[in-house]
Design a protein around this motif. Structure first.
Motif, PDB file in Angstrom:
ATOM      1  N   SER A   1       6.718   3.814   1.188  1.00 56.76           N
ATOM      2  CA  SER A   1       6.396   3.214   0.154  1.00 56.76           C
ATOM      3  C   SER A   1       5.970   4.372  -0.928  1.00 56.76           C
ATOM      4  O   SER A   1       4.708   4.278  -1.321  1.00 56.76           O
ATOM      5  CB  SER A   1       5.193   2.470   0.031  1.00 56.76           C
ATOM      6  OG  SER A   1       5.397   1.183   0.611  1.00 56.76           O
TER       7      SER A   1
ATOM      8  N   THR B   1       1.111  -1.227   0.090  1.00 58.53           N
ATOM      9  CA  THR B   1      -0.175  -0.080   0.008  1.00 58.53           C
ATOM     10  C   THR B   1       0.866   1.285   0.065  1.00 58.53           C
ATOM     11  O   THR B   1       2.088   1.164   0.557  1.00 58.53           O
ATOM     12  CB  THR B   1      -0.903   0.071   1.094  1.00 58.53           C
ATOM     13  OG1 THR B   1      -0.116   0.055   2.474  1.00 58.53           O
ATOM     14  CG2 THR B   1      -1.935  -1.240   1.441  1.00 58.53           C
ATOM     15  N   SER B   2       0.385   2.200  -0.654  1.00 60.15           N
ATOM     16  CA  SER B   2       0.795   3.585  -0.459  1.00 60.15           C
ATOM     17  C   SER B   2       0.103   4.725  -0.245  1.00 60.15           C
ATOM     18  O   SER B   2      -1.276   4.646   0.216  1.00 60.15           O
ATOM     19  CB  SER B   2       1.559   3.770  -2.145  1.00 60.15           C
ATOM     20  OG  SER B   2       2.293   4.916  -1.754  1.00 60.15           O
TER      21      SER B   2
ATOM     22  N   SER C   1      -5.269   5.214  -5.805  1.00 58.37           N
ATOM     23  CA  SER C   1      -5.827   3.673  -5.813  1.00 58.37           C
ATOM     24  C   SER C   1      -5.146   3.045  -4.420  1.00 58.37           C
ATOM     25  O   SER C   1      -5.644   1.948  -4.002  1.00 58.37           O
ATOM     26  CB  SER C   1      -5.036   2.962  -6.837  1.00 58.37           C
ATOM     27  OG  SER C   1      -3.689   2.933  -6.554  1.00 58.37           O
TER      28      SER C   1
ATOM     29  N   HIS D   1      -2.477   1.923  -3.593  1.00 52.86           N
ATOM     30  CA  HIS D   1      -1.348   1.056  -4.061  1.00 52.86           C
ATOM     31  C   HIS D   1      -0.194   1.819  -4.733  1.00 52.86           C
ATOM     32  O   HIS D   1      -0.634   2.941  -5.414  1.00 52.86           O
ATOM     33  CB  HIS D   1      -1.688  -0.237  -4.969  1.00 52.86           C
ATOM     34  CG  HIS D   1      -2.776  -0.942  -4.475  1.00 52.86           C
ATOM     35  ND1 HIS D   1      -2.538  -1.710  -3.657  1.00 52.86           N
ATOM     36  CD2 HIS D   1      -4.038  -1.018  -5.072  1.00 52.86           C
ATOM     37  CE1 HIS D   1      -3.615  -2.451  -3.379  1.00 52.86           C
ATOM     38  NE2 HIS D   1      -4.559  -1.992  -4.135  1.00 52.86           N
TER      39      HIS D   1
ATOM     40  N   ASP E   1      -3.950   6.651 -10.188  1.00 54.12           N
ATOM     41  CA  ASP E   1      -2.876   5.566  -9.602  1.00 54.12           C
ATOM     42  C   ASP E   1      -2.804   6.114  -8.045  1.00 54.12           C
ATOM     43  O   ASP E   1      -2.675   5.434  -7.178  1.00 54.12           O
ATOM     44  CB  ASP E   1      -1.458   5.801 -10.128  1.00 54.12           C
ATOM     45  CG  ASP E   1      -1.520   4.587 -11.522  1.00 54.12           C
ATOM     46  OD1 ASP E   1      -2.469   4.229 -11.509  1.00 54.12           O
ATOM     47  OD2 ASP E   1      -0.538   4.903 -12.050  1.00 54.12           O
TER      48      ASP E   1
ATOM     49  N   HIS F   1       5.225   6.674  -4.414  1.00 56.21           N
ATOM     50  CA  HIS F   1       4.733   6.254  -5.690  1.00 56.21           C
ATOM     51  C   HIS F   1       6.358   6.447  -6.569  1.00 56.21           C
ATOM     52  O   HIS F   1       6.956   7.600  -6.108  1.00 56.21           O
ATOM     53  CB  HIS F   1       3.505   7.350  -6.210  1.00 56.21           C
ATOM     54  CG  HIS F   1       2.504   7.211  -5.473  1.00 56.21           C
ATOM     55  ND1 HIS F   1       1.825   5.966  -5.654  1.00 56.21           N
ATOM     56  CD2 HIS F   1       1.730   8.031  -4.413  1.00 56.21           C
ATOM     57  CE1 HIS F   1       0.582   6.136  -4.876  1.00 56.21           C
ATOM     58  NE2 HIS F   1       0.528   7.276  -4.204  1.00 56.21           N
TER      59      HIS F   1
END
Length: 180
Positions: free
Chosen positions: A169, A1-2, A40, A42, A37, A171
């Motif tokens: 995490s 996850t982000s 999302s 993620h 994105d 992107h």
């Protein structure tokens, strides 16, 4: 996850209207895909490929704006000091109306200034940093890195690119004018 970053179409539209050129459909589509994105949950890993002068940095600037508005930090890693300085000049122009001031961290940055930048990155005081290999040194710590942009990613090794991922995490957005 982000990190999830919400955006409003008005924010992006207002930003795009400030470009010193008319945004192309391809640039708009790239920005929208990246924003999707960001929402999302993620970690994004995306390659933005385009010829030199095609507006990759402008697309990246729209992404940086959203990340910073979301309270997170961004770094842009460039293979040379000349390219890092070019990105700095472009991003200063595009982001200054939003009171975002990018910092520069390169090999020739005086040690005293490097220490201050390290400290301000660690506290989150610096929202956007542009640099060379100096960005992937052990001393560099981010408070909350939300987006790592790598220009000409083929000029960096896998371990060097992975170093940026080690800061939470974030992107990941790679920019390239060279088909990979």
């Amino acid at each position: 996850t982000s990190f999830m970053i919400e955006k409003t179409p008005e924010d992006i539209e207002q930003f795009i209207k400030r470009f010193p050129f008319t945004a192309t459909d391809a640039q708009r589509k790239a920005i929208e895909a990246i924003m999707t994105d960001f929402r999302s949950g993620h970690a994004m890993s995306r390659l933005l490929e385009g010829d030199v002068g095609s507006g990759k940095t402008a697309v990246a600037a729209a992404c940086i704006l959203q990340i910073v508005k979301g309270g997170l930090q961004t770094c842009l890693l460039a293979p040379t000091e000349i390219l890092a300085r070019q990105h700095l000049a472009t991003l200063e122009k595009l982001l200054s109306p939003f009171e975002i001031k990018p910092s520069l961290l390169v090999g020739s940055t005086p040690n005293k200034d490097k220490k201050e930048i390290y400290s301000r990155l660690g506290t989150g005081e610096i929202a956007v940093v542009i640099g060379t290999h100096a960005l992937i040194q052990e001393k560099v710590e981010f408070k909350n890195l939300g987006l790592a942009i790598i220009d000409e990613q083929h000029r960096f090794g896998v371990k060097q690119r992975e170093k940026l991922k080690s800061h939470g995490s974030p992107h990941m957005l790679s920019l390239s004018a060279t088909p990979i």
